[in-house]
Scaffold this motif. Sequence first.
Motif, mmCIF file in Angstrom:
data_model
loop_
_atom_site.group_PDB
_atom_site.id
_atom_site.type_symbol
_atom_site.label_atom_id
_atom_site.label_comp_id
_atom_site.label_asym_id
_atom_site.label_seq_id
_atom_site.Cartn_x
_atom_site.Cartn_y
_atom_site.Cartn_z
ATOM 1 N N HIS A 51 0.884 -1.167 0.000
ATOM 2 C CA HIS A 51 0.000 0.000 0.000
ATOM 3 C C HIS A 51 0.915 1.208 0.000
ATOM 4 O O HIS A 51 1.513 1.555 1.013
ATOM 5 C CB HIS A 51 -0.906 -0.014 1.226
ATOM 6 N N PRO A 53 0.304 4.639 -1.761
ATOM 7 C CA PRO A 53 -0.388 5.617 -2.607
ATOM 8 C C PRO A 53 0.545 6.740 -3.033
ATOM 9 O O PRO A 53 1.457 7.070 -2.288
ATOM 10 C CB PRO A 53 -1.499 6.144 -1.717
ATOM 11 N N PRO A 54 0.373 7.323 -4.188
ATOM 12 C CA PRO A 54 -0.690 7.039 -5.158
ATOM 13 C C PRO A 54 -0.308 5.950 -6.161
ATOM 14 O O PRO A 54 -1.101 5.620 -7.035
ATOM 15 C CB PRO A 54 -0.846 8.383 -5.874
ATOM 16 N N ASN A 57 -2.397 1.117 -4.570
ATOM 17 C CA ASN A 57 -3.453 1.310 -3.596
ATOM 18 C C ASN A 57 -3.967 -0.044 -3.135
ATOM 19 O O ASN A 57 -4.873 -0.613 -3.730
ATOM 20 C CB ASN A 57 -4.585 2.155 -4.182
ATOM 21 N N SER A 59 -4.879 -0.835 0.325
ATOM 22 C CA SER A 59 -5.097 -0.553 1.747
ATOM 23 C C SER A 59 -5.489 -1.799 2.527
ATOM 24 O O SER A 59 -5.249 -1.886 3.728
ATOM 25 C CB SER A 59 -6.129 0.551 1.924
#
Length: 94
Positions: A51, A53-54, A57, A59
């Motif tokens: 994870h 970002p950007p 992604n 999460s």
Amino acid sequence: MYIARPIGYNCHLSFPPGTPPMQQPIIGYHRDEDDHWVAELACGHNQHVRHDPPWQNCSWVTTSEGRAQMLGFKLECKKCDEGSPRDQQPREVR
């Protein structure tokens, strides 16, 4: 739904055009030496699931509940497409 792929995934692939990439279900997880999460796939290959970002992604990888919900989810395995040997699996999960 977003499919986690390693950085550089869209580089040259070894399967013929029009051939779908190999899909393999997640069967477990471990952390690498840099403390990043790695999905263990049914084929015996490992794939990082970060994870970040950007750029990436994912999460769901940040919680044990999210990782548990993604067990069985199929990721594209470039190593299968290339005919790579199985990855070494860790002896214990951290």
